[in-house]
Design a protein around this motif. Structure first.
Motif, short mmCIF file in Angstrom:
data_model
loop_
_atom_site.label_atom_id
_atom_site.label_comp_id
_atom_site.label_asym_id
_atom_site.label_seq_id
_atom_site.Cartn_x
_atom_site.Cartn_y
_atom_site.Cartn_z
N PHE A 79 0.85 -1.19 0.00
CA PHE A 79 0.00 0.00 0.00
C PHE A 79 0.88 1.25 0.00
CE2 PHE A 79 -2.49 -3.49 1.56
CZ PHE A 79 -3.71 -3.33 0.91
N LEU A 80 1.24 1.68 -1.20
CA LEU A 80 2.16 2.80 -1.38
C LEU A 80 1.61 3.75 -2.43
CD1 LEU A 80 5.44 0.70 -1.45
CD2 LEU A 80 4.88 2.43 0.28
N TYR A 81 1.83 5.06 -2.24
CA TYR A 81 1.28 6.07 -3.15
C TYR A 81 2.39 7.02 -3.58
CZ TYR A 81 -2.51 4.04 -0.51
OH TYR A 81 -3.33 3.14 0.10
N TYR A 94 -9.10 5.10 5.73
CA TYR A 94 -9.95 5.51 4.59
C TYR A 94 -10.30 4.31 3.70
CZ TYR A 94 -5.20 6.11 2.63
OH TYR A 94 -3.89 5.93 2.26
N ALA A 95 -10.02 3.09 4.18
CA ALA A 95 -10.35 1.89 3.40
C ALA A 95 -11.83 1.56 3.54
CB ALA A 95 -9.48 0.73 3.85
N TYR A 136 1.96 8.43 2.79
CA TYR A 136 2.28 7.83 1.50
C TYR A 136 2.19 6.31 1.52
CZ TYR A 136 3.74 12.52 0.33
OH TYR A 136 3.74 13.88 0.11
N GLY A 137 1.67 5.77 2.62
CA GLY A 137 1.56 4.32 2.69
C GLY A 137 0.40 3.86 3.55
N LEU A 150 -5.23 0.04 -5.35
CA LEU A 150 -4.40 1.19 -4.99
C LEU A 150 -4.89 2.47 -5.64
CD1 LEU A 150 -0.71 -0.03 -4.90
CD2 LEU A 150 -2.22 0.59 -3.01
N GLN A 151 -5.35 2.33 -6.88
CA GLN A 151 -5.89 3.51 -7.57
C GLN A 151 -7.10 4.05 -6.80
OE1 GLN A 151 -6.09 2.48 -11.79
NE2 GLN A 151 -7.13 4.44 -12.18
N ASN A 152 -7.97 3.13 -6.37
CA ASN A 152 -9.13 3.55 -5.57
C ASN A 152 -8.71 4.16 -4.24
OD1 ASN A 152 -10.91 2.63 -7.47
ND2 ASN A 152 -11.18 0.62 -6.50
N TYR A 153 -7.77 3.48 -3.57
CA TYR A 153 -7.35 3.96 -2.26
C TYR A 153 -6.67 5.33 -2.37
CZ TYR A 153 -8.45 -0.33 0.31
OH TYR A 153 -9.11 -1.37 0.92
N ASP A 154 -5.96 5.55 -3.47
CA ASP A 154 -5.28 6.83 -3.64
C ASP A 154 -6.30 7.95 -3.76
OD1 ASP A 154 -3.03 8.41 -3.77
OD2 ASP A 154 -2.92 8.32 -5.97
#
Lengths: 387, 387
Positions: free
Chosen positions: A204-206, A363-364, A313-314, A288-292
């Motif tokens: 889980f990295l952005y 925020y998940a 960022y993670g 990840l795209q959704n979580y971002d």
């Protein structure tokens, strides 16, 4: 009646679970509290568990885990984490990341040893330290939630046994940089310490941040205990399937301790894990795209509402500080919020000594609930003329 | 590198597991060593686990276990064990009987407390005592493997915290009588102690012997921790599903400790356990009939071979003493036996301080292997002119 365990009597029930129970009393509750992703384990994983059940694989598996699974885990560490020397003998399969943690504390600790970690940090580390009669040394994080490596260096004494890290971090979302990891590794090596690295949020990295396993440094192979689990990457918190890589002697001690305290891991689930770690979770890029998006939305709303925010960022957490003008601890804030608006955020004092005015928000959750939750937080603050 | 955990360094790898590894090196190995029945979990149990997996129940279950399962367990204790006051709040679901044991030791112990048990006894009790910094007080069993209750009474000091029992017993097969349980209960009450009762073999009884749960005595409700698991009754050692009944305060401490050290039990498996404990294992009468035949055969062969035998009335173990004329410890005996004849029996020193000349034999194997195994033991003894 005689007194029960002091260490357990003195530990608190997880604030997260307490909030959860409060929230269950309302029909329209929104939880920003829970430490699990909003997806469940993939069918291709479940299918292998079902196959094993149909084949009656319900007797003991070896205490260290199935040899095939250990090989797959070793290969995963080699390929994905660049930990070159990892073989089967360096791997144990555990009842989730939590038992991997328990085993790590168990084998490293003698009563009176010291352990260092940055605070705020994951609650289990704090209580595991007390259960294993360690002196816990909490080093406050920097303003941006990075580790204060100078302070960590100064906190070391002859009794320091290990440093505990968790990057990407729960609860702050902080991700170690390469430079920080280099320095941490130096600290560990110079002081003959062990390093326990809890890497359950590695995927889980952005914003192009990358995950660095300290076990990938050649000199650190023998000193690092690398912990991971299916839980977060595969939406499988309820399968309780974790694993740990460490030097052979440590794994042998873990095997002994595990034999007498747990006697292995659910056997059929291990077949699902073989499949999971062989194939990886193909949904992660989309997730990840959704979580971002959720991360950015959360960040924006918190800023609008005048929280003091550090961009994470993670992982899938953010840890805003309450605006100092509000004169409110996060414990009061979150208790009142759950009662009045049925939104649960975890108060910072659930994560150590330096976060009494911070909240952890996960925020998940769905976009709708995220939006509605923040609308309620806004109403909560407006009612008090705080925003 | 700094010294790892003294307690774990000082504990031995389970003799059972070591033997197993030796045995795996031969293609015609026969194991009398393994502590699990020779059947696997019933299809009607597996089916419910599969259903839960298909319904994607792979996220966290509550740390105490599913409320429905806890209710079914409470009802089981009420009906089958005559423990009248047991409610949901008295139940926690665990990762097998082993974690139930771990949690019991954890909540009862402060470093320096004393625990009393009869020896020989199940190995985990010995090492759990050391992991929780207890002083272990082993009281030798009587000749017939019954508890020496007078000696237990005399072993009590102001520091004694609890007595640990396991009836039907692993490794001796001994079953407490009503009179013995009455007296044990008196000892516990008179001395303000706790009692941990490991009852995983409760269904394995022969010759009309009955199982008595100490938690069924009214005054003992608050003082007894009753441990059980699906493992033995349902041939489900690899599902790692156990449970414990205790007073509410103890369960609350177990919940806290469990949150930080394990974070709950495999979620889908709990649905299988609901079904298992609601219906019971319908095959048990047939299984017991078979096991009783094996038990009698084992007894007969051991007597023929001039072992010193106590007839066991519970579990699926027998613990013969080596004939004193043989001048051999059971460690030498079992090592040589596995090497020469590829038959594994567990040496008595794996079960405490008073069984260096005893072997544990599990007769839960096929009639053919049982017969062949004893033929090999006979050959082994004849080669040495010992029988």
């Amino acid at each position: 009646m005689k007194q029960l365990s002091d260490a357990i009597l003195n530990s608190q029930k997880s604030a997260i679970r307490k909030l959860f129970e409060l929230l269950l009393q309302s029909s329209d509750g929104i939880s920003f509290g829970i430490g699990q992703p909003d997806f469940t384990s993939p069918d291709f994983v479940n299918k292998e568990i079902i196959k094993a059940l149909n084949e009656h694989k319900t007797q003991y598996a070896p205490a260290l885990g199935l040899p095939t699974l250990r090989r797959v885990v070793a290969q995963k560490f080699q390929k994905e984490n660049n930990m070159k020397g990892v073989e089967n003998e360096n791997i144990m399969i555990t009842n989730g990341g939590s038992q991997a943690l328990q085993l790590s504390f168990a084998v490293l600790s003698n009563p009176g040893d010291e352990m260092i970690m940055s605070s705020p940090n994951f609650l289990s580390y704090i209580y595991l330290a007390s259960y294993y009669h360690l002196k816990l040394v909490e080093v406050p994080r920097l303003e941006n939630y990075g580790p204060n490596l100078d302070a960590i260096r100064k906190a070391i004494t002859p009794k320091t046994k290990f440093i505990m890290i968790n990057s990407p971090n729960n609860p702050t979302g902080y991700v170690y940089s390469k430079k920080q990891m280099d320095e941490l590794v130096q600290i560990v090596l110079e002081n003959d310490l062990y390093l326990v690295s809890d890497e359950v949020y590695e995927n889980f990295l952005y914003n192009d941040h990358i995950h660095i396993s300290p076990g990938s440094y050649d000199e650190m192979m023998d000193r690092t205990l690398t912990l991971n689990a299916l839980s977060k990457t595969f939406g499988a918190t309820g399968l309780r399937l974790g694993y740990v890589a460490a030097n052979k002697e440590i794994i042998e001690l873990m095997e002994k301790y595990g034999q007498y305290t747990a006697a292995g891991v659910n056997h059929p689930t291990q077949y699902g894990a073989i499949e999971a770690l062989t194939k990886g979770n193909p949904d992660i890029p989309q997730i990840l795209q959704n979580y971002d998006k959720k991360r950015k939305f959360t960040l924006k709303r918190l800023k609008e509402l005048q929280f003091d925010v550090v961009e994470p960022y993670g992982a899938f957490y953010i840890m805003p500080r309450l605006n100092p003008n509000w004169n409110m601890t996060s414990e009061v804030f979150s208790n009142d919020l759950v009662k009045e608006e049925h939104v649960a955020c975890v108060p910072g004092n659930g994560f150590g000594s330096y976060s009494d005015y911070s909240l952890r928000i996960s925020y998940a959750t769905s976009d709708e609930l995220l939006e509605e939750g923040f609308n309620r937080i806004e109403r909560f603050l407006k009612k008090r003329s705080l925003t």
